[in-house]
Design a protein around this motif. Structure first.
Motif, PDB file in Angstrom:
ATOM      1  N   SER A  58      94.850  45.367 -25.142  1.00  0.00           N
ATOM      2  CA  SER A  58      94.701  44.076 -25.798  1.00  0.00           C
ATOM      3  C   SER A  58      95.417  42.999 -25.008  1.00  0.00           C
ATOM      4  CB  SER A  58      95.285  44.145 -27.218  1.00  0.00           C
ATOM      5  OG  SER A  58      95.364  42.868 -27.788  1.00  0.00           O
ATOM      6  N   SER A  59      94.830  41.814 -24.971  1.00  0.00           N
ATOM      7  CA  SER A  59      95.432  40.729 -24.215  1.00  0.00           C
ATOM      8  C   SER A  59      96.717  40.241 -24.851  1.00  0.00           C
ATOM      9  CB  SER A  59      94.430  39.562 -24.121  1.00  0.00           C
ATOM     10  OG  SER A  59      94.080  39.115 -25.415  1.00  0.00           O
ATOM     11  N   ASN A  60      96.963  40.626 -26.110  1.00  0.00           N
ATOM     12  CA  ASN A  60      98.165  40.184 -26.799  1.00  0.00           C
ATOM     13  C   ASN A  60      99.299  41.190 -26.706  1.00  0.00           C
ATOM     14  OD1 ASN A  60      97.149  37.669 -28.023  1.00  0.00           O
ATOM     15  ND2 ASN A  60      95.726  39.046 -29.031  1.00  0.00           N
ATOM     16  N   ASP A  63     101.738  45.276 -29.387  1.00  0.00           N
ATOM     17  CA  ASP A  63     102.210  45.079 -30.751  1.00  0.00           C
ATOM     18  C   ASP A  63     101.323  44.160 -31.580  1.00  0.00           C
ATOM     19  OD1 ASP A  63     104.524  46.690 -30.480  1.00  0.00           O
ATOM     20  OD2 ASP A  63     105.475  45.091 -29.346  1.00  0.00           O
ATOM     21  N   SER A  64     100.259  43.642 -31.007  1.00  0.00           N
ATOM     22  CA  SER A  64      99.357  42.774 -31.745  1.00  0.00           C
ATOM     23  C   SER A  64      97.989  42.790 -31.084  1.00  0.00           C
ATOM     24  CB  SER A  64      99.902  41.344 -31.798  1.00  0.00           C
ATOM     25  OG  SER A  64      99.995  40.793 -30.494  1.00  0.00           O
ATOM     26  N   TYR A  65      96.985  42.374 -31.841  1.00  0.00           N
ATOM     27  CA  TYR A  65      95.651  42.288 -31.272  1.00  0.00           C
ATOM     28  C   TYR A  65      94.861  41.221 -32.024  1.00  0.00           C
ATOM     29  CZ  TYR A  65      94.268  45.158 -35.293  1.00  0.00           C
ATOM     30  OH  TYR A  65      94.056  45.630 -36.562  1.00  0.00           O
ATOM     31  N   THR A  66      93.833  40.695 -31.360  1.00  0.00           N
ATOM     32  CA  THR A  66      92.948  39.707 -31.956  1.00  0.00           C
ATOM     33  C   THR A  66      91.644  40.379 -32.338  1.00  0.00           C
ATOM     34  OG1 THR A  66      93.874  37.893 -30.642  1.00  0.00           O
ATOM     35  CG2 THR A  66      91.681  37.569 -31.567  1.00  0.00           C
ATOM     36  N   CYS A 185      91.303  36.304 -35.854  1.00  0.00           N
ATOM     37  CA  CYS A 185      92.650  36.294 -36.415  1.00  0.00           C
ATOM     38  C   CYS A 185      93.532  37.226 -35.593  1.00  0.00           C
ATOM     39  CB  CYS A 185      92.648  36.709 -37.880  1.00  0.00           C
ATOM     40  SG  CYS A 185      92.007  38.372 -38.177  1.00  0.00           S
ATOM     41  N   LEU A 186      94.812  36.924 -35.553  1.00  0.00           N
ATOM     42  CA  LEU A 186      95.783  37.758 -34.856  1.00  0.00           C
ATOM     43  C   LEU A 186      96.399  38.737 -35.847  1.00  0.00           C
ATOM     44  CD1 LEU A 186      97.408  38.337 -32.241  1.00  0.00           C
ATOM     45  CD2 LEU A 186      99.110  36.687 -33.064  1.00  0.00           C
ATOM     46  N   VAL A 187      96.332  40.015 -35.536  1.00  0.00           N
ATOM     47  CA  VAL A 187      96.890  41.060 -36.390  1.00  0.00           C
ATOM     48  C   VAL A 187      98.137  41.617 -35.710  1.00  0.00           C
ATOM     49  CG1 VAL A 187      96.485  43.279 -37.492  1.00  0.00           C
ATOM     50  CG2 VAL A 187      94.609  41.641 -37.268  1.00  0.00           C
ATOM     51  N   LYS A 188      99.250  41.570 -36.403  1.00  0.00           N
ATOM     52  CA  LYS A 188     100.518  42.051 -35.845  1.00  0.00           C
ATOM     53  C   LYS A 188     100.836  43.442 -36.388  1.00  0.00           C
ATOM     54  CE  LYS A 188     102.468  37.389 -35.477  1.00  0.00           C
ATOM     55  NZ  LYS A 188     103.574  36.491 -35.891  1.00  0.00           N
ATOM     56  N   SER A 189     101.266  44.312 -35.499  1.00  0.00           N
ATOM     57  CA  SER A 189     101.620  45.666 -35.905  1.00  0.00           C
ATOM     58  C   SER A 189     102.871  45.648 -36.780  1.00  0.00           C
ATOM     59  CB  SER A 189     101.870  46.542 -34.679  1.00  0.00           C
ATOM     60  OG  SER A 189     100.715  46.621 -33.888  1.00  0.00           O
ATOM     61  N   LYS A 190     102.939  46.597 -37.698  1.00  0.00           N
ATOM     62  CA  LYS A 190     104.106  46.716 -38.578  1.00  0.00           C
ATOM     63  C   LYS A 190     104.856  47.993 -38.234  1.00  0.00           C
ATOM     64  CE  LYS A 190     102.135  44.133 -42.454  1.00  0.00           C
ATOM     65  NZ  LYS A 190     100.942  43.674 -41.745  1.00  0.00           N
ATOM     66  N   ILE A 191     106.180  47.922 -38.273  1.00  0.00           N
ATOM     67  CA  ILE A 191     106.999  49.092 -37.975  1.00  0.00           C
ATOM     68  C   ILE A 191     107.801  49.479 -39.216  1.00  0.00           C
ATOM     69  CG2 ILE A 191     107.169  48.503 -35.536  1.00  0.00           C
ATOM     70  CD1 ILE A 191     109.972  47.506 -36.011  1.00  0.00           C
ATOM     71  N   ARG A 234     107.956  48.495 -44.473  1.00  0.00           N
ATOM     72  CA  ARG A 234     107.259  48.109 -43.246  1.00  0.00           C
ATOM     73  C   ARG A 234     107.298  46.591 -43.099  1.00  0.00           C
ATOM     74  NH1 ARG A 234     104.785  52.208 -40.775  1.00  0.00           N
ATOM     75  NH2 ARG A 234     104.453  54.117 -41.984  1.00  0.00           N
ATOM     76  N   ILE A 235     107.461  46.152 -41.846  1.00  0.00           N
ATOM     77  CA  ILE A 235     107.579  44.735 -41.564  1.00  0.00           C
ATOM     78  C   ILE A 235     106.943  44.451 -40.208  1.00  0.00           C
ATOM     79  CG2 ILE A 235     109.879  45.067 -40.544  1.00  0.00           C
ATOM     80  CD1 ILE A 235     110.614  42.257 -41.486  1.00  0.00           C
ATOM     81  N   GLU A 236     106.403  43.257 -40.021  1.00  0.00           N
ATOM     82  CA  GLU A 236     105.821  42.881 -38.736  1.00  0.00           C
ATOM     83  C   GLU A 236     106.893  42.969 -37.652  1.00  0.00           C
ATOM     84  OE1 GLU A 236     104.093  39.030 -39.230  1.00  0.00           O
ATOM     85  OE2 GLU A 236     102.369  39.788 -40.359  1.00  0.00           O
ATOM     86  N   PHE A 237     106.476  43.512 -36.501  1.00  0.00           N
ATOM     87  CA  PHE A 237     107.431  43.838 -35.435  1.00  0.00           C
ATOM     88  C   PHE A 237     108.275  42.644 -34.995  1.00  0.00           C
ATOM     89  CE2 PHE A 237     103.860  42.116 -33.164  1.00  0.00           C
ATOM     90  CZ  PHE A 237     104.395  41.498 -32.047  1.00  0.00           C
ATOM     91  N   ASP A 238     107.700  41.432 -35.029  1.00  0.00           N
ATOM     92  CA  ASP A 238     108.429  40.274 -34.523  1.00  0.00           C
ATOM     93  C   ASP A 238     109.329  39.620 -35.571  1.00  0.00           C
ATOM     94  OD1 ASP A 238     106.341  39.337 -36.055  1.00  0.00           O
ATOM     95  OD2 ASP A 238     105.747  37.747 -34.668  1.00  0.00           O
ATOM     96  N   ARG A 239     109.420  40.223 -36.765  1.00  0.00           N
ATOM     97  CA  ARG A 239     110.299  39.686 -37.815  1.00  0.00           C
ATOM     98  C   ARG A 239     111.554  40.527 -38.005  1.00  0.00           C
ATOM     99  NH1 ARG A 239     106.644  37.571 -42.936  1.00  0.00           N
ATOM    100  NH2 ARG A 239     105.317  36.113 -41.770  1.00  0.00           N
ATOM    101  N   VAL A 240     111.623  41.654 -37.314  1.00  0.00           N
ATOM    102  CA  VAL A 240     112.726  42.585 -37.545  1.00  0.00           C
ATOM    103  C   VAL A 240     114.076  41.950 -37.221  1.00  0.00           C
ATOM    104  CG1 VAL A 240     113.754  44.787 -36.861  1.00  0.00           C
ATOM    105  CG2 VAL A 240     111.268  44.595 -37.141  1.00  0.00           C
ATOM    106  N   GLU A 241     114.191  41.329 -36.062  1.00  0.00           N
ATOM    107  CA  GLU A 241     115.476  40.771 -35.653  1.00  0.00           C
ATOM    108  C   GLU A 241     115.934  39.666 -36.597  1.00  0.00           C
ATOM    109  OE1 GLU A 241     117.575  38.737 -31.695  1.00  0.00           O
ATOM    110  OE2 GLU A 241     115.532  39.530 -31.591  1.00  0.00           O
TER     111      GLU A 241
END
Length: 260
Positions: A58-60, A63-66, A185-191, A234-241
């Protein structure tokens, strides 16, 4: 104790390889009783995919895909042949087969298709000369940067042959136009995250979890520690920090984070 934990680490590593799942970073809690109680679904993030032809990404990033929001279509007449491209979002191979069954037209001359699911893809010429339909459709999907999508191009033959080059341009072209008009839409992976939390801080923690829109919250009170519960979610990977920082700021005592 360290040797015991290292032993558990080796066991988990063997399990990852035996189940063909992608290795993920796993921080083991020192409470062996708690590790034993956690279900296998909390210890592995499913991600193993088999590339059927070649690898793509994926170009994103991983951890995410369009993808596209909804089913779309595009129609064009080329030398009296009618080409209709229909694109739809898919989540797995089963949904791809269901999509094909829904949109294919048995009255058409050809129902050619391709789909992309991360590194996994398939394509089919459905009677057209080899590599003149399925591969151009797939190439157009890759060029669009869209993932988890299937495109079926239905052709109604008009009596004039297009030749190899003409077919490649026709199938690739209508696919490109179809995806270009699709809402994305952009879908973000959750961890999966686990927290050791004192009972009296649960209210503060849940307020933060709600504000960060986490999902699938579960609690386990049998942690082997008095007054401590394990909360997983579970939470979107870019919100963990940001969540970790917010919890540290709003809680009077340290809460330990585990990433499964």
């Amino acid at each position: 104790m360290l040797s015991i934990l290292q032993g558990f680490g080796s066991v988990f590593e063997m399990l990852f390889h035996s189940t063909k799942c992608l290795p993920v970073s796993l921080l083991l809690t020192p409470h062996l009783k708690l590790i034993h109680r956690l279900p296998a679904s909390l210890l592995v993030i499913a991600g193993g995919k088999k590339a059927m032809i070649s690898s793509s990404s994926s170009s994103n990033g991983p951890d995410s895909y369009t993808t596209i929001r909804e089913r779309v279509s595009f129609e064009r007449e080329i030398k009296k042949s009618k080409f209709m491209a229909i694109a739809g979002p898919i989540s797995d191979e089963q949904s791809a087969q269901s999509f094909l069954s829904e949109v294919r037209d048995s009255r058409a001359t050809h129902n050619c298709w391709a789909y992309k699911l991360g590194d996994l893809y398939r394509c089919n010429d459905d009677g057209e000369p080899s590599s003149t339909a399925g591969k151009p459709i797939y190439s157009a999907i890759v060029s669009s940067g869209i993932d988890r999508v299937m495109v079926v191009v239905i052709r109604y033959f008009g009596g004039i042959k297009l030749g190899t080059g003409g077919l490649v341009r026709a199938y690739g072209g209508v696919t490109t136009e179809c995806l270009r008009s699709a809402p994305t839409c952009l879908v973000k992976s959750k961890i999966l995250i686990g927290l050791e939390v004192p009972f009296d801080l649960l209210g503060v923690l849940y307020h933060q979890l709600q504000s960060f829109q986490v999902e699938d919250i579960k609690q386990d009170y049998e942690t082997g520690k008095d007054g401590i519960t394990m909360v997983t979610f579970r939470i979107e990977f870019d919100r963990v920090e940001r969540l970790e920082n917010a919890v540290k700021v709003n809680c009077s005592r340290q809460i330990v984070f585990y990433k499964f």
